[in-house]
Design a protein around this motif. Sequence first.
Motif, PDB file in Angstrom:
ATOM      1  N   GLU A   1       0.845  -1.204   0.000  1.00 14.59           N
ATOM      2  CA  GLU A   1       0.000   0.000   0.000  1.00 14.59           C
ATOM      3  C   GLU A   1       0.877   1.249   0.000  1.00 14.59           C
ATOM      4  N   LYS A   2       1.886   1.236   0.862  1.00  6.10           N
ATOM      5  CA  LYS A   2       2.784   2.390   0.985  1.00  6.10           C
ATOM      6  C   LYS A   2       3.512   2.659  -0.333  1.00  6.10           C
ATOM      7  N   LYS A   3       3.887   1.585  -1.038  1.00  6.33           N
ATOM      8  CA  LYS A   3       4.590   1.729  -2.313  1.00  6.33           C
ATOM      9  C   LYS A   3       3.658   2.017  -3.485  1.00  6.33           C
ATOM     10  N   GLY A   4       2.355   2.018  -3.240  1.00  4.77           N
ATOM     11  CA  GLY A   4       1.398   2.340  -4.292  1.00  4.77           C
ATOM     12  C   GLY A   4       1.064   1.187  -5.219  1.00  4.77           C
ATOM     13  N   LEU A   5       1.468  -0.019  -4.865  1.00  4.00           N
ATOM     14  CA  LEU A   5       1.137  -1.177  -5.700  1.00  4.00           C
ATOM     15  C   LEU A   5      -0.269  -1.680  -5.396  1.00  4.00           C
ATOM     16  N   LEU A   6      -0.689  -1.544  -4.160  1.00  2.43           N
ATOM     17  CA  LEU A   6      -2.008  -1.994  -3.724  1.00  2.43           C
ATOM     18  C   LEU A   6      -2.788  -0.784  -3.240  1.00  2.43           C
ATOM     19  N   GLN A   7      -3.971  -0.607  -3.790  1.00  2.00           N
ATOM     20  CA  GLN A   7      -4.797   0.535  -3.427  1.00  2.00           C
ATOM     21  C   GLN A   7      -5.184   0.464  -1.957  1.00  2.00           C
ATOM     22  N   ALA A   8      -5.073   1.587  -1.281  1.00  4.96           N
ATOM     23  CA  ALA A   8      -5.473   1.643   0.126  1.00  4.96           C
ATOM     24  C   ALA A   8      -6.978   1.380   0.223  1.00  4.96           C
ATOM     25  N   PRO A   9      -7.385   0.602   1.203  1.00  2.42           N
ATOM     26  CA  PRO A   9      -8.807   0.281   1.338  1.00  2.42           C
ATOM     27  C   PRO A   9      -9.569   1.395   2.049  1.00  2.42           C
ATOM     28  N   LEU A  10     -10.868   1.284   1.955  1.00  3.05           N
ATOM     29  CA  LEU A  10     -11.711   2.176   2.740  1.00  3.05           C
ATOM     30  C   LEU A  10     -11.580   1.780   4.200  1.00  3.05           C
ATOM     31  N   ARG A  11     -11.948   2.687   5.084  1.00  3.20           N
ATOM     32  CA  ARG A  11     -11.870   2.400   6.514  1.00  3.20           C
ATOM     33  C   ARG A  11     -13.271   2.351   7.097  1.00  3.20           C
ATOM     34  N   ASP A  12     -13.446   1.456   8.052  1.00  5.15           N
ATOM     35  CA  ASP A  12     -14.718   1.313   8.757  1.00  5.15           C
ATOM     36  C   ASP A  12     -14.959   2.579   9.577  1.00  5.15           C
ATOM     37  N   ILE A  13     -16.150   3.146   9.471  1.00  2.00           N
ATOM     38  CA  ILE A  13     -16.480   4.387  10.165  1.00  2.00           C
ATOM     39  C   ILE A  13     -16.446   4.200  11.684  1.00  2.00           C
ATOM     40  N   GLU A  14     -16.893   3.054  12.159  1.00  2.00           N
ATOM     41  CA  GLU A  14     -16.983   2.819  13.600  1.00  2.00           C
ATOM     42  C   GLU A  14     -15.624   2.640  14.278  1.00  2.00           C
ATOM     43  N   ASN A  15     -14.736   1.844  13.685  1.00  2.00           N
ATOM     44  CA  ASN A  15     -13.491   1.525  14.375  1.00  2.00           C
ATOM     45  C   ASN A  15     -12.228   1.878  13.585  1.00  2.00           C
ATOM     46  N   ASN A  16     -12.376   2.436  12.410  1.00  2.00           N
ATOM     47  CA  ASN A  16     -11.281   2.876  11.552  1.00  2.00           C
ATOM     48  C   ASN A  16     -10.415   1.718  11.032  1.00  2.00           C
ATOM     49  N   TYR A  17     -10.908   0.486  11.115  1.00  2.00           N
ATOM     50  CA  TYR A  17     -10.183  -0.667  10.573  1.00  2.00           C
ATOM     51  C   TYR A  17     -10.220  -0.605   9.052  1.00  2.00           C
ATOM     52  N   ARG A  18      -9.145  -1.103   8.429  1.00  2.00           N
ATOM     53  CA  ARG A  18      -9.118  -1.217   6.971  1.00  2.00           C
ATOM     54  C   ARG A  18     -10.141  -2.277   6.551  1.00  2.00           C
ATOM     55  N   CYS A  19     -10.881  -1.997   5.488  1.00  2.00           N
ATOM     56  CA  CYS A  19     -11.878  -2.939   4.964  1.00  2.00           C
ATOM     57  C   CYS A  19     -11.496  -3.313   3.532  1.00  2.00           C
ATOM     58  N   TYR A  20     -10.990  -4.524   3.371  1.00  2.00           N
ATOM     59  CA  TYR A  20     -10.560  -5.013   2.067  1.00  2.00           C
ATOM     60  C   TYR A  20     -11.667  -5.808   1.404  1.00  2.00           C
ATOM     61  N   ASN A  21     -11.569  -5.916   0.061  1.00  2.00           N
ATOM     62  CA  ASN A  21     -12.541  -6.717  -0.679  1.00  2.00           C
ATOM     63  C   ASN A  21     -11.800  -7.689  -1.594  1.00  2.00           C
ATOM     64  N   ASN A  22     -12.548  -8.425  -2.395  1.00  2.00           N
ATOM     65  CA  ASN A  22     -11.937  -9.427  -3.278  1.00  2.00           C
ATOM     66  C   ASN A  22     -11.024  -8.807  -4.332  1.00  2.00           C
ATOM     67  N   THR A  23     -11.287  -7.586  -4.718  1.00  2.00           N
ATOM     68  CA  THR A  23     -10.419  -6.908  -5.677  1.00  2.00           C
ATOM     69  C   THR A  23      -9.022  -6.733  -5.083  1.00  2.00           C
ATOM     70  N   HIS A  24      -8.967  -6.368  -3.788  1.00  2.00           N
ATOM     71  CA  HIS A  24      -7.674  -6.255  -3.111  1.00  2.00           C
ATOM     72  C   HIS A  24      -6.957  -7.606  -3.092  1.00  2.00           C
ATOM     73  N   LEU A  25      -7.695  -8.660  -2.802  1.00  2.00           N
ATOM     74  CA  LEU A  25      -7.115  -9.996  -2.752  1.00  2.00           C
ATOM     75  C   LEU A  25      -6.563 -10.396  -4.119  1.00  2.00           C
ATOM     76  N   GLU A  26      -7.332 -10.171  -5.180  1.00  2.00           N
ATOM     77  CA  GLU A  26      -6.880 -10.522  -6.526  1.00  2.00           C
ATOM     78  C   GLU A  26      -5.613  -9.763  -6.894  1.00  2.00           C
ATOM     79  N   LYS A  27      -5.594  -8.471  -6.598  1.00  2.00           N
ATOM     80  CA  LYS A  27      -4.430  -7.654  -6.934  1.00  2.00           C
ATOM     81  C   LYS A  27      -3.222  -8.070  -6.085  1.00  2.00           C
TER      82      LYS A  27
END
Length: 150
Positions: free
Chosen positions: A21-47
């Motif tokens: 993510e830091k190197k820009g190879l993997l798009q940063a995920p959205l964050r959960d509004i309640e706890n600010n955790y990163r929320c990844y999806n299958n697109t992140h997994l595929e990439k």
Amino acid sequence: MKIGELARKAGCPVETIRYYEKKGLLQAPLRDIENNYRCYNNTHLEKLLFIRRCRSLDMTHEEIRALLLAINNRGKDCGPIDAIISAHLTHVQHRIKELLALETQLKELNGYCSSDRSVDECGIVQKLTADEENGDLPLTVPTDHLGGVH
């Protein structure tokens, strides 16, 4: 999914995901509004799996970034993708030649000594500490290998 689950599914450490993510190879995920955790999806997994496969082929981050950019240009020809792989293949072929030359040097060096001598009499140490003018091993340094990047 959270970062731990993504890491488990991709078979890599959490730190690797953060690094990509830091190197820009993997798009940063959205964050959960309640706890600010990163929320990844299958697109992140595929990439992430794509990036890991490229890394297993010893591709640099720049090569991977170029592949991802070419893939994102859907509908256009795959010429840029082929060019990236061809250039990487050329690099690997050159590196194989360098490694074969290194193997020859190490075999030669290994022949200068046996383990039944003292360090002061060690032919390997003598060859490594002497100079080229006395017919000793030349210093051979790879000229174009991207040390640490691969």
